[in-house]
Design a protein around this motif. Structure first.
Motif, PDB file in Angstrom:
ATOM      1  N   GLN A 156      20.684 114.713  53.879  1.00  0.00           N
ATOM      2  CA  GLN A 156      20.819 113.594  52.949  1.00  0.00           C
ATOM      3  C   GLN A 156      22.270 113.194  52.722  1.00  0.00           C
ATOM      4  O   GLN A 156      22.571 112.014  52.534  1.00  0.00           O
ATOM      5  CB  GLN A 156      20.156 113.927  51.616  1.00  0.00           C
ATOM      6  N   VAL A 157      23.174 114.164  52.737  1.00  0.00           N
ATOM      7  CA  VAL A 157      24.594 113.848  52.546  1.00  0.00           C
ATOM      8  C   VAL A 157      25.070 112.943  53.676  1.00  0.00           C
ATOM      9  O   VAL A 157      25.704 111.911  53.447  1.00  0.00           O
ATOM     10  CB  VAL A 157      25.456 115.132  52.491  1.00  0.00           C
ATOM     11  N   ALA A 158      24.746 113.305  54.912  1.00  0.00           N
ATOM     12  CA  ALA A 158      25.160 112.500  56.061  1.00  0.00           C
ATOM     13  C   ALA A 158      24.444 111.151  56.091  1.00  0.00           C
ATOM     14  O   ALA A 158      25.048 110.132  56.409  1.00  0.00           O
ATOM     15  CB  ALA A 158      24.908 113.262  57.361  1.00  0.00           C
ATOM     16  N   ALA A 159      23.173 111.147  55.743  1.00  0.00           N
ATOM     17  CA  ALA A 159      22.400 109.902  55.771  1.00  0.00           C
ATOM     18  C   ALA A 159      22.934 108.878  54.773  1.00  0.00           C
ATOM     19  O   ALA A 159      22.887 107.677  55.022  1.00  0.00           O
ATOM     20  CB  ALA A 159      20.930 110.195  55.497  1.00  0.00           C
ATOM     21  N   ALA A 160      23.437 109.353  53.644  1.00  0.00           N
ATOM     22  CA  ALA A 160      23.920 108.449  52.594  1.00  0.00           C
ATOM     23  C   ALA A 160      25.388 108.064  52.755  1.00  0.00           C
ATOM     24  O   ALA A 160      25.876 107.186  52.056  1.00  0.00           O
ATOM     25  CB  ALA A 160      23.715 109.098  51.225  1.00  0.00           C
TER      26      ALA A 160
END
Length: 169
Positions: A156-160
């Motif tokens: 989620q960190v990378a996706a956001a």
């Protein structure tokens, strides 16, 4: 190589430092070019140098880094992107002045304005290209956090993550 390709395409993050960046660029067909590979040694040479770079403080890999960062490079790659590249630069050399702070750098005009680190989006994952040595001689306090942040950059960190629009174009 198939396992690495699958890992990245299915959402994993591959972190490459210095010379290993060439492996990822070639094997994963990243739309990235190392501008140092084209430059003759008598025009561009850096060895064991501390260089000034500008960091994008909004990219998660740069969490905790000052905007005016200092990095160690020993003949590391310097990046530019090709048409169709998906991702962002989060560390770049200034265009207006030489990045050399200590050590040796001949031909600094060849690297000005180019990226020292990139986040390349590949399928559902990311390839973090660090064109310098954040772990040099153990754990330098100034840049070791970049390596740790990169290791935690997934899901989620990378996706956001978007970084700063217009940081490098």
């Amino acid at each position: 190589m198939r396992a690495i390709d699958t890992f990245v395409h299915e959402g994993g993050t591959l972190v490459c430092m210095n010379g290993s960046c060439a492996f990822a660029i070639d094997e994963l067909d990243l739309l990235v070019r190392d501008i140092t590979s084209d430059a003759p040694r008598d025009e561009l040479f850096m060895s064991s140098s501390i260089l000034a770079a500008v960091a994008d403080p909004h990219h998660p890999v740069m969490a905790g880094m000052p905007v005016n960062a200092k990095i160690f490079s020993g003949r590391g790659p310097v990046f530019t992107t090709e048409e169709g590249f998906r991702g962002s630069a989060f560390l770049k050399y200034e265009e207006s002045r030489s990045p050399l702070l200590s050590g040796y750098l001949m031909g600094d005009e060849h690297i000005r304005g180019y990226a020292a680190a990139l986040d390349a989006h590949v399928g559902g994952g990311h390839v973090i290209l660090l064109g310098f040595q954040p772990q040099w001689r153990g754990q330098p306090f100034g840049t070791f956090r970049i390596l740790m942040n990169a290791a935690l950059y997934h899901g989620q960190v990378a996706a956001a993550a978007t970084g700063s629009p217009g940081f490098w174009s």
